[in-house]
Scaffold this motif. Structure first.
Motif, PDB file in Angstrom:
ATOM      1  N   PHE A 271       1.477  10.187  -2.543  1.00  0.00           N
ATOM      2  CA  PHE A 271      -0.008  10.486  -3.015  1.00  0.00           C
ATOM      3  C   PHE A 271      -0.890  10.262  -1.578  1.00  0.00           C
ATOM      4  CE2 PHE A 271       1.459   5.903  -3.512  1.00  0.00           C
ATOM      5  CZ  PHE A 271       0.300   5.226  -2.943  1.00  0.00           C
ATOM      6  N   PRO A 272      -2.015  10.852  -1.787  1.00  0.00           N
ATOM      7  CA  PRO A 272      -2.799  10.823  -0.372  1.00  0.00           C
ATOM      8  C   PRO A 272      -3.096   9.418   0.048  1.00  0.00           C
ATOM      9  CG  PRO A 272      -3.567  12.398  -2.238  1.00  0.00           C
ATOM     10  CD  PRO A 272      -2.512  11.454  -3.018  1.00  0.00           C
ATOM     11  N   GLY A 273      -2.861   9.255   1.360  1.00  0.00           N
ATOM     12  CA  GLY A 273      -3.418   7.951   1.817  1.00  0.00           C
ATOM     13  C   GLY A 273      -2.261   6.572   1.594  1.00  0.00           C
ATOM     14  N   ARG A 274      -1.165   7.210   1.304  1.00  0.00           N
ATOM     15  CA  ARG A 274      -0.054   6.165   0.718  1.00  0.00           C
ATOM     16  C   ARG A 274       0.293   5.080   1.947  1.00  0.00           C
ATOM     17  NH1 ARG A 274       6.190   7.570  -0.133  1.00  0.00           N
ATOM     18  NH2 ARG A 274       5.844   7.872   1.982  1.00  0.00           N
ATOM     19  N   ASP A 275       0.480   5.696   3.364  1.00  0.00           N
ATOM     20  CA  ASP A 275       0.686   4.881   4.378  1.00  0.00           C
ATOM     21  C   ASP A 275      -0.552   3.950   4.731  1.00  0.00           C
ATOM     22  OD1 ASP A 275       3.131   5.804   4.176  1.00  0.00           O
ATOM     23  OD2 ASP A 275       2.661   7.298   6.044  1.00  0.00           O
ATOM     24  N   TRP A 276      -1.678   4.450   4.765  1.00  0.00           N
ATOM     25  CA  TRP A 276      -2.907   3.680   5.097  1.00  0.00           C
ATOM     26  C   TRP A 276      -3.124   2.782   4.033  1.00  0.00           C
ATOM     27  CZ3 TRP A 276      -4.948   4.028   9.570  1.00  0.00           C
ATOM     28  CH2 TRP A 276      -4.868   5.004  10.289  1.00  0.00           C
ATOM     29  N   TRP A 277      -3.046   3.185   2.783  1.00  0.00           N
ATOM     30  CA  TRP A 277      -3.252   2.012   1.693  1.00  0.00           C
ATOM     31  C   TRP A 277      -2.018   0.702   1.794  1.00  0.00           C
ATOM     32  CZ3 TRP A 277      -7.356   0.970  -0.901  1.00  0.00           C
ATOM     33  CH2 TRP A 277      -8.184   2.251  -1.379  1.00  0.00           C
ATOM     34  N   PHE A 278      -0.946   1.201   2.102  1.00  0.00           N
ATOM     35  CA  PHE A 278      -0.033  -0.093   2.497  1.00  0.00           C
ATOM     36  C   PHE A 278      -0.230  -0.775   3.647  1.00  0.00           C
ATOM     37  CE2 PHE A 278       4.211  -1.622   4.171  1.00  0.00           C
ATOM     38  CZ  PHE A 278       4.581  -2.045   2.980  1.00  0.00           C
ATOM     39  N   LEU A 279      -0.990  -0.171   4.535  1.00  0.00           N
ATOM     40  CA  LEU A 279      -1.295  -0.931   5.658  1.00  0.00           C
ATOM     41  C   LEU A 279      -2.612  -1.973   5.299  1.00  0.00           C
ATOM     42  CD1 LEU A 279      -1.493   1.511   8.794  1.00  0.00           C
ATOM     43  CD2 LEU A 279       0.107  -0.038   8.270  1.00  0.00           C
ATOM     44  N   VAL A 280      -3.426  -1.621   4.364  1.00  0.00           N
ATOM     45  CA  VAL A 280      -4.362  -2.545   3.838  1.00  0.00           C
ATOM     46  C   VAL A 280      -3.849  -3.679   3.211  1.00  0.00           C
ATOM     47  CG1 VAL A 280      -6.511  -2.661   2.095  1.00  0.00           C
ATOM     48  CG2 VAL A 280      -6.125  -0.561   3.710  1.00  0.00           C
ATOM     49  N   VAL A 281      -2.617  -3.283   2.331  1.00  0.00           N
ATOM     50  CA  VAL A 281      -2.001  -4.426   1.789  1.00  0.00           C
ATOM     51  C   VAL A 281      -1.197  -5.357   2.687  1.00  0.00           C
ATOM     52  CG1 VAL A 281       0.055  -4.893   0.128  1.00  0.00           C
ATOM     53  CG2 VAL A 281      -1.473  -3.089  -0.270  1.00  0.00           C
ATOM     54  N   VAL A 282      -0.756  -4.759   3.642  1.00  0.00           N
ATOM     55  CA  VAL A 282      -0.420  -5.748   4.730  1.00  0.00           C
ATOM     56  C   VAL A 282      -1.464  -6.520   5.546  1.00  0.00           C
ATOM     57  CG1 VAL A 282       0.909  -5.868   7.011  1.00  0.00           C
ATOM     58  CG2 VAL A 282       2.011  -4.069   5.168  1.00  0.00           C
ATOM     59  N   GLY A 283      -2.362  -5.924   5.606  1.00  0.00           N
ATOM     60  CA  GLY A 283      -3.634  -6.725   6.268  1.00  0.00           C
ATOM     61  C   GLY A 283      -3.850  -7.979   5.304  1.00  0.00           C
ATOM     62  N   LEU A 284      -3.863  -7.611   4.133  1.00  0.00           N
ATOM     63  CA  LEU A 284      -4.390  -8.857   3.144  1.00  0.00           C
ATOM     64  C   LEU A 284      -3.657  -9.931   3.298  1.00  0.00           C
ATOM     65  CD1 LEU A 284      -5.478  -6.653   0.175  1.00  0.00           C
ATOM     66  CD2 LEU A 284      -7.257  -7.847   1.861  1.00  0.00           C
ATOM     67  N   LEU A 285      -2.236  -9.857   3.890  1.00  0.00           N
ATOM     68  CA  LEU A 285      -1.384 -10.896   3.930  1.00  0.00           C
ATOM     69  C   LEU A 285      -2.046 -12.092   4.516  1.00  0.00           C
ATOM     70  CD1 LEU A 285       2.074  -9.018   4.032  1.00  0.00           C
ATOM     71  CD2 LEU A 285       1.369 -10.589   2.121  1.00  0.00           C
ATOM     72  N   VAL A 286      -2.551 -11.484   5.756  1.00  0.00           N
ATOM     73  CA  VAL A 286      -3.310 -12.377   6.830  1.00  0.00           C
ATOM     74  C   VAL A 286      -4.705 -13.275   6.380  1.00  0.00           C
ATOM     75  CG1 VAL A 286      -2.061 -11.307   8.529  1.00  0.00           C
ATOM     76  CG2 VAL A 286      -4.411 -10.681   8.100  1.00  0.00           C
ATOM     77  N   VAL A 287      -4.944 -12.688   5.249  1.00  0.00           N
ATOM     78  CA  VAL A 287      -6.211 -13.502   4.705  1.00  0.00           C
ATOM     79  C   VAL A 287      -5.860 -14.812   4.019  1.00  0.00           C
ATOM     80  CG1 VAL A 287      -8.250 -13.113   3.357  1.00  0.00           C
ATOM     81  CG2 VAL A 287      -7.308 -11.112   4.140  1.00  0.00           C
ATOM     82  N   PRO A 288      -6.339 -15.771   4.678  1.00  0.00           N
ATOM     83  CA  PRO A 288      -6.302 -17.213   4.205  1.00  0.00           C
ATOM     84  C   PRO A 288      -7.145 -17.287   2.790  1.00  0.00           C
ATOM     85  CG  PRO A 288      -7.596 -17.446   5.993  1.00  0.00           C
ATOM     86  CD  PRO A 288      -7.217 -15.992   5.956  1.00  0.00           C
ATOM     87  N   VAL A 289      -6.394 -18.237   1.797  1.00  0.00           N
ATOM     88  CA  VAL A 289      -7.175 -18.469   0.630  1.00  0.00           C
ATOM     89  C   VAL A 289      -8.466 -19.255   0.717  1.00  0.00           C
ATOM     90  CG1 VAL A 289      -6.802 -19.799  -1.662  1.00  0.00           C
ATOM     91  CG2 VAL A 289      -4.898 -18.810  -0.478  1.00  0.00           C
TER      92      VAL A 289
END
Length: 314
Positions: A140-158
């Protein structure tokens, strides 16, 4: 008259008594070495087992101490340590658990914890599985970029999101509600779930999926009949992690949960603050709150180990 030279008496390089003797000596050395290796291996294995048993007992020591303390009355707890039950087993009683069942705060908090933990775990597992499959095998369009966004959210502390999310929940009217706590846990559990399951699903052989598509399987059937069974260990590991994290959480529950009906972690903390000497209720309540996630872990430990080993190999 025939004379025998030294060259005729010496055995050739391909045979003769010297080769037989050297072969016998080599087999003897090999037998001695293998016997010594076997003895060393057995001794080492026995030592490792003893060491692991000692480590396991040491790790279980707080749990054993808490359990024995939950079976003693407050006078005995204040007078001596929990190990005294081995010399005075008459101290053990189930009266503390009777009081625990009569304590509405603790029993309601256990129910509230279950109502928060079970939906939070199931939603993260289901949504994370669907998203992980989509990122792994769907274009689907932008699949890799969306996955990078998901990976970036891993570093956001609660802790960074507590204040803005509390303001948002207050504005939409779900602050101090069970739904709000579930929504917070699901939102912060999904990035790790998607990252874990996407990487696991991506290791499934492409030929297997293509064969299923040639047999007429659609995406839904492919996901439920092929991907989900193969990803069972990883999904079980994710479920255990999410369940333990939500069940043992105190920070999010302290801020977003209903103060009149809090989860077990907050309820026990309130009991300590209000009744400092209420150990006869705190000990069994703490043990019950701890034994439930332990039971879940041991119930799915085989799948958990399979998921960890599969991830290590891949």
């Amino acid at each position: 008259m025939t004379t025998t030279t030294a060259s005729d008496a010496a055995p050739g390089p391909g045979g003769g008594p010297a080769k037989a003797e050297s072969g016998a000596a080599a087999r003897t050395d090999l037998a001695k070495e293998s016997l010594g290796s076997r003895i060393a291996a057995r001794a080492g294995g026995g030592a490792v087992r003893v060491f692991l048993v000692l480590v396991g007992l040491f790790w279980l020591m707080p749990t054993i101490g808490l359990f024995l303390s939950s079976l003693r009355d407050s006078a005995d707890i204040n007078a001596s340590g929990w190990w005294q039950v081995f010399t005075a087993p008459a101290q053990l009683t189930t009266e503390n658990y009777t009081r625990l069942l009569d304590n509405d705060i603790i029993t309601n908090s256990l129910l509230s914890t279950i109502l928060i933990t079970v939906p939070s775990t199931l939603l993260v597992v289901v949504i994370g599985s669907l998203a992980g499959y989509a990122f792994a095998w769907m274009d689907f369009p932008g699949r890799d970029w969306w996955f990078l966004v998901v990976v970036g959210l891993l570093v956001v502390p609660v802790q960074v999101a507590l204040v803005p999310v509390a303001e948002l929940f207050g504005a939409i009217g779900i602050f101090e509600t069970t739904f709000g706590v579930i929504l917070f846990h699901v939102a912060f559990g999904l990035p790790f779930a998607i990252f874990l399951l996407r990487n696991f699903f991506a290791e499934i052989p492409r030929e297997l999926l293509e064969a299923a598509r040639l047999d007429g399987a659609g995406e839904i059937r492919l996901f439920t009949r092929v991907v989900m069974p193969l990803g069972g260990p990883a999904i079980a590991s994710l479920g255990i992690f999410q369940f333990l994290w939500v069940w043992n959480d105190m920070l999010v529950a302290l801020i977003f949960a209903d103060s009149k009906n809090p989860p077990i972690t907050v309820a026990l903390q309130q009991q300590v603050r209000q009744f400092g000497n209420n150990i006869d209720v705190l000990a069994p309540g703490a043990f019950v709150s701890m034994v439930i996630p332990l039971a879940v872990f041991f119930a799915f430990q085989r799948q958990f180990v399979q998921g960890v080993m599969a991830g290590a190999v891949k």
